[in-house]
Design a protein around this motif. Structure first.
Motif, PDB file in Angstrom:
ATOM      1  N   ASP A 386      -0.498 118.574  82.329  1.00  0.00           N
ATOM      2  CA  ASP A 386       0.481 118.046  81.378  1.00  0.00           C
ATOM      3  C   ASP A 386      -0.142 117.898  79.994  1.00  0.00           C
ATOM      4  OD1 ASP A 386       2.027 117.962  83.600  1.00  0.00           O
ATOM      5  OD2 ASP A 386       2.178 115.773  83.727  1.00  0.00           O
ATOM      6  N   TYR A 387      -1.393 117.426  79.958  1.00  0.00           N
ATOM      7  CA  TYR A 387      -2.075 117.206  78.675  1.00  0.00           C
ATOM      8  C   TYR A 387      -3.564 117.531  78.846  1.00  0.00           C
ATOM      9  CZ  TYR A 387       2.172 114.452  78.130  1.00  0.00           C
ATOM     10  OH  TYR A 387       3.482 114.056  78.111  1.00  0.00           O
ATOM     11  N   TYR A 418      -3.058 115.535  84.855  1.00  0.00           N
ATOM     12  CA  TYR A 418      -1.930 115.972  85.668  1.00  0.00           C
ATOM     13  C   TYR A 418      -1.028 114.774  85.957  1.00  0.00           C
ATOM     14  CZ  TYR A 418      -4.825 120.079  86.418  1.00  0.00           C
ATOM     15  OH  TYR A 418      -5.594 121.202  86.233  1.00  0.00           O
ATOM     16  N   GLY A 419       0.258 115.043  85.864  1.00  0.00           N
ATOM     17  CA  GLY A 419       1.229 113.989  86.134  1.00  0.00           C
ATOM     18  C   GLY A 419       1.415 113.761  87.619  1.00  0.00           C
TER      19      GLY A 419
END
Length: 715
Positions: A386-387, A418-419
């Motif tokens: 995600d980032y 990671y989400g």
């Protein structure tokens, strides 16, 4: 006397004879169908016998084979030099060694493989009957054509046309079998020749490969392979095969052949130019002669890890397995981009296999054949994070200091976030995901901060966007040393001035003198003193430290100072000068570096690039440069040739040493040459050379880098 007038008249005899002929004709017309039926029945019975006998002969040859390889549809004769099928480079195509071969020839005139072939000799020859099972031994030169014979003798086949098919199969018990299909055709005259249109025998039998199916320890090495030019998509079990490839199974050549039929076998075409495909069934009928066996270790993508010879009958050692495991783990790519899919994947070593069997199970197997050990790697797709949290350091890629507030454009580390939708993802930055750079002895890492100067906070903090952080370092107090000429009138430079190099050197204030003297920065300065500014009747002994407040006062030897904490750290230059003494043994011996060259030896080619064995050659000499009114040198000189890496720990070998009166040794990063002898004045000379070779394989850039030269000096 009365004569007898009774008897048949001529007319009566003719009539009776005619009637008898008619009766006999009727009888024969009644019997002929019975005779024909009997003949057909007898011929068919013979055909069944012939077919069954050939199947029995075939079973006797192959049922207890130790290894097998079927090449179906092969045009020509395979190269099987030394009992091993060869590829186009002459290397072993597969690891098994073979002793015998059965050849299915469905197209050649029967008996044409013999030098005594005569097309009018037998009924089968006159009727142009084709098809046979051929058998030969496999020897050092390949298939021994002098032993090539028709299986079961030619007479067994009668005048029938034969067609055979062989392939690997699996029975209901999941055992490997070889299947042989046999068809026999009866010849029928057509007025000008013979046609073979009527099948009188058609049978298919499976023969279990008993030894190959045994999985106990001493039989695990036996295997069966099947390579074909055709595919049957409707019967996947039937074709347990790989595609036949002539680069893998190269053709043999023959300067001469014992018959026209064998010449056509090598050519793969007959005298009319018609292609002749054969099926070769190579098998090991008995244990091969005792010899060394080769164990090849490769990755599951075909990259070589190792190749090792074992004595036949031995076992794979645990130490070799450990070494292979370490190498295989060292070849892990970790996170990488799959070139074929563009996906990010993570690769790590899993285990070794031999013919699909885990090496831990197989290692108790006695080695009798060459085998391939395959390193199996697990590869999983890395999901898109995600980032990204990026960290930037103040050192370049070679770990050179860039300065405070200056950062390498390549990130020091990137942490994917990671989400919760991703397995094991929580959307947080944890403490164990943050690492600290090493810095160096003059700069100590303190903390990470963002572009606004805010310190990094981890500890399971949630991340909602891409973030960047920069390294902050604290300077360690330093002492700055300057190097100047000794207080000697004949030194060749102005008294008290800096050496020609103009060198200064910054070190930690708490550094010990022993580590200072071993610093690579000091080496070129010492060489300048040894080989440049020193007069011919003087030799360098040690460094002296001068009083910072009074540069004409010597505080003592560098080696006498435990550390430099008593010296100023405010940037004031502390001078050091060389201490020289008269040469005690006479003569002024100078050292010259003739050449240091790196010439890697080619090792092998991988799918991406070649690998090399690093190799370097060093040549140097020493000479007595005293003039005619000077002195001869007689004594011992020690020369140190230093490299930037620890060569000894990497298995580097010191070889091809040359130098009269000299001994050579390698320790850590230094080659030491101890010379004992006499050098006459006015140019007396001694030459030395040696090679360094590393048995480990490297890509070319790393092979050259291994022998990065750091300098040489003489004691």
């Amino acid at each position: 006397m009365k004569s007898n007038k009774k008897g048949f008249t001529l007319v009566e005899l003719i009539i009776v004879s005619t009637i008898m002929v008619m009766i006999m004709g009727a009888i024969l017309n009644f019997i002929q169908p019975m005779n024909n039926f009997y003949s057909r029945t007898l011929y068919n019975s013979d055909a069944n016998d012939v077919g069954s006998i050939l199947q029995d002969y075939f079973e006797k040859e192959v049922r207890y084979s130790l290894n097998m390889c079927i090449l179906e549809g092969y045009e020509g004769v395979p190269d099987v030099t030394g009992g091993y099928l060869r590829d186009f480079n002459g290397k072993k195509a597969i690891k098994q060694k073979f002793t015998d071969v059965i050849i299915i020839d469905n197209n050649s005139l029967r008996g044409r493989v013999y030098s005594t072939y005569d097309e009018n000799k037998t009924a089968a020859h006159r009727k142009h009957a084709t098809g046979a099972l051929l058998k030969a031994k496999v020897g050092a030169a390949g298939i021994d054509m002098d032993t090539l014979n028709i299986l079961g003798k030619e007479e067994l086949y009668s005048d029938m046309r034969c067609e055979f098919e062989a392939y690997l199969n699996i029975d209901d018990a999941k055992n490997k079998c070889i299947t042989l299909s046999s068809k026999l055709w009866k010849p029928e005259g057509n007025g000008v020749g013979y046609d073979f249109n009527k099948i009188i025998f058609n049978q298919t039998r499976d023969f279990e490969l008993v030894n190959i199916n045994l999985r106990d320890a001493d039989k695990m090495m036996y295997s069966a392979e099947y390579w074909t030019t055709r595919v049957d998509p409707n019967d996947t079990l039937k074709y347990l095969a790989q595609t036949l490839d002539y680069s893998k199974f190269a053709r043999a050549t023959s300067a001469s052949a014992p018959s026209d039929g064998i010449s056509e076998m090598y050519a793969g075409v007959d005298s009319r130019g018609v292609t002749l495909p054969f099926t070769y069934i190579f098998y090991t009928k008995a244990e091969p002669e005792t010899e060394d066996v080769v164990v090849s270790v490769n990755t599951d993508e075909g990259v070589s890890i190792d190749e090792k010879s074992y004595t036949s009958g031995s076992l794979i050692s645990d130490s070799d397995i450990t070494a292979w495991t370490n190498t295989a783990k060292g070849m892990e790519r970790g996170a990488y981009t799959d070139a074929s899919t563009g996906e990010r994947k993570f690769e790590e070593f899993s285990h070794f296999e031999v013919n699909g069997v885990d090496l831990e199970t197989f290692k108790s197997t006695i080695l009798t054949n060459d085998i391939e050990v395959v390193a199996i790697y697990s590869r999983r797709v890395i999901p898109t994070p995600d980032y990204i949290v990026s960290f930037y350091d103040s050192y370049d890629d070679l770990h050179n200091w860039l300065g405070h507030g200056t950062y390498n454009s390549n990130s020091y580390r990137e942490v994917p976030i990671y989400g919760i939708a991703c397995e094991d993802g929580d959307g947080n930055l944890d403490d164990d995901e943050v690492s600290s750079p090493s810095g160096d002895e003059l700069h100590v890492f303190d903390h990470w901060e963002d572009a606004s100067g805010n310190p990094l906070v981890a500890g399971g903090r949630a991340v909602y966007f891409n973030e960047s952080y920069y390294a902050v370092y604290n300077d360690v107090p330093q002492v700055v040393f300057g190097f100047r000429y000794a207080d000697e009138p004949e030194i060749g430079g102005a008294e008290g001035s800096l050496l020609a190099s103009g060198a200064t050197m910054s070190v930690r204030y708490d550094r010990t003198s022993s580590s200072f003297l071993a610093d690579p920065q000091l080496r070129p300065i010492e060489l300048e003193v040894q080989n440049g500014i020193r007069p011919y009747n003087k030799e360098f002994k040690y460094w002296e430290i001068l009083d910072p407040s009074d540069p004409d006062t010597v505080l003592g030897k560098v080696s006498d100072l435990a550390d430099f904490t008593s010296l100023p750290t405010d940037g004031t230059v502390v001078f050091i000068q060389p201490h020289l003494e008269d040469t005690p043994t006479g003569g002024t011996v100078q050292m010259y570096n003739d050449s240091v060259s790196c010439n890697p030896e080619y090792a092998r080619w991988t799918p991406t690039e070649p690998y090399y064995y690093p190799k370097a050659n060093v040549r140097l000499h020493i000479t007595n440069e005293d003039p005619w009114d000077g002195n001869d040198f007689s004594g011992t000189k020690t020369i140190k040739v230093k490299f930037k890496q620890d060569l000894e720990s990497q298995g580097v070998q010191l070889i091809n040493t040359n130098g009269s009166g000299a001994t050579f040794s390698l320790s850590a990063d230094t080659v030491t040459i101890v010379y004992t002898g006499t050098l006459t004045k006015c140019g007396g000379r001694a030459e030395f050379s040696f090679d360094l070779r590393c048995p480990n394989e490297y890509v070319q850039a790393d092979a050259n880098k291994l022998f990065d030269f750091d300098g040489m000096y003489m004691e």
